[in-house]
Design an enzyme around this catalytic site. Structure first.
Site, short mmCIF file in Angstrom:
data_model
loop_
_atom_site.label_atom_id
_atom_site.label_comp_id
_atom_site.label_asym_id
_atom_site.label_seq_id
_atom_site.Cartn_x
_atom_site.Cartn_y
_atom_site.Cartn_z
N TYR A 140 -36.29 -15.74 0.97
CA TYR A 140 -37.24 -16.70 0.41
C TYR A 140 -36.49 -17.87 -0.25
O TYR A 140 -36.79 -19.04 0.00
CB TYR A 140 -38.13 -16.00 -0.61
CG TYR A 140 -39.12 -16.90 -1.31
CD1 TYR A 140 -40.37 -17.14 -0.76
CD2 TYR A 140 -38.82 -17.48 -2.54
CE1 TYR A 140 -41.29 -17.95 -1.40
CE2 TYR A 140 -39.72 -18.30 -3.19
CZ TYR A 140 -40.95 -18.53 -2.62
OH TYR A 140 -41.85 -19.33 -3.27
N SER A 191 -39.80 -24.75 -3.96
CA SER A 191 -39.78 -23.84 -5.10
C SER A 191 -38.56 -24.12 -5.95
O SER A 191 -37.50 -24.53 -5.44
CB SER A 191 -39.75 -22.38 -4.63
OG SER A 191 -39.57 -21.50 -5.73
#
Length: 267
Positions: free
Chosen positions: A142, A129
Site C-alpha cells: 500500500y 496518502s
C-alpha cells in the site's frame, strides 16, 4: 456547477466528497463495483467501475463522459489496503494493490487528461496518502503504491507546465472511515512478526478511531475545485500527522526517521 467524476463513491472519503458536491449543486458521476451501495440522489449518476479490470475502467469512464458531455474534475479516490509482513507478501497481492492504487488510477488520469487537454482546462485530484512519505509498518505494498502514484502525479505536473489542466496530489493522514474494515489481513503466521503485527494493528485502529472525519477532506476538495490555481500538493489530517510530522521528518536522517516510526507504532 461542475461536472465531477469520483471513484470509490460508495463509502468513506469518496462518499463524503460525492454527497457534499451534490449538496453544493455540482453534478457527480460516482463509481462503485456495487451500484446498490450508491445513494440515490438528484444530480448523482451511479457508475459501475472495477479498478481491477482495465476494460471496465475505459468503458465506465467513456460511457460517463458521453452522458456528461465533459468533465471539469476527476477525483481518483478509490482504494484498498493489505496488512501483513512484506517478506511474506505474494506477487499476486502486490500486483493487486498496484492495479487498484496505481495502474487503474493512472489509466483514468490518462483518459481524463486527453479529454481535458482538448478542452483546455480541467482538474484532476489524485488521493494518495501521507503513507507515501511516512509509511505504515506491514502495509508495504500500500505504501509503495501510494508513493508511486504521488511520484507519477508530480511527473505529470512537470510535463503539463503552464497548462490550464491542473493535477493535485491530495495526501490524507488518518481519516475516520470504514477503511480498516476493508483491509485484507494476511493469514500467514510467523513468530518473527506476529507480536509486531498485533501491536501495529492496535495503533492503526486507535489512530483511526480518533482521526478527523472525512468531512475534513471534503472541505479541502471543495476549495480545490473553486481555486483558480490549485496547489500541486496538500496534506489533510490532524495537526501532527498532516503538518508537524512531515516537516520534522524532512530534515531528519533516515536512521532517525526509522527510529521515530518504530517508536510511534510500538515495534
Amino acid at each position: 456547477m461542475k461536472r465531477v467524476f469520483v471513484t470509490g463513491a460508495s463509502s468513506g472519503i469518496g462518499l463524503a466528497i460525492a454527497k457534499s458536491l451534490v449538496t453544493q449543486g455540482h453534478e457527480v458521476w460516482g463509481t462503485s463495483r456495487n451500484l446498490d451501495r450508491i445513494p440515490k440522489m438528484p444530480r448523482w449518476h451511479a457508475v459501475r467501475l472495477d479498478l481491477t479490470d482495465p476494460l471496465s475502467i475505459e468503458e465506465a469512464f467513456n460511457a460517463a463522459l458521453t452522458e456528461a458531455g465533459y468533465f471539469d474534475v476527476l477525483i481518483n479516490n478509490a482504494g484498498a489496503g493489505h496488512f501483513g509482513a512484506a517478506e511474506l507478501l505474494s506477487t499476486e497481492t502486490i500486483a493487486s494493490q498496484f492495479q487498484v492504487l496505481v495502474f487503474g488510477q493512472i489509466q483514468l488520469m490518462q483518459l481524463a487528461l486527453h479529454h481535458m487537454q482538448a478542452r483546455g482546462e480541467g482538474l484532476i485530484i489524485n488521493v494518495t496518502s501521507l503513507a507515501s512519505r511516512l509509511p505504515v509498518p506491514f502495509m508495504a505494498a500500500y505504501n509503495a503504491a501510494k508513493a508511486a502514484l504521488a511520484s507519477f502525479t508530480m511527473s505529470v505536473q512537470l510535463e503539463l507546465g503552464n497548462s490550464r489542466v491542473y493535477v493535485v496530489d491530495l495526501q490524507p493522514g488518518d481519516i475516520c472511515t470504514e477503511f480498516n474494515e476493508g483491509v485484507i489481513k494476511s493469514t500467514m503466521a510467523d513468530r518473527r512478526y506476529d507480536a509486531k503485527v498485533a501491536r501495529t494493528w492496535e495503533v492503526v485502529e486507535r489512530n483511526m478511531k480518533k482521526a478527523p472525519p472525512p468531512d475534513l477532506v471534503t472541505r479541502h476538495v471543495l476549495k480545490l475545485i473553486d481555486a483558480d490555481r490549485p496547489p500541486p500538493r496538500i496534506t489533510v489530517g490532524d495537526l501532527f500527522q498532516s503538518k508537524m510530522a512531515p516537516l520534522i521528518f524532512r530534515f531528519l536522517p533516515q536512521r532517525v526517521r526509522l527510529w521515530g516510526l518504530k517508536r510511534y507504532y510500538d515495534i
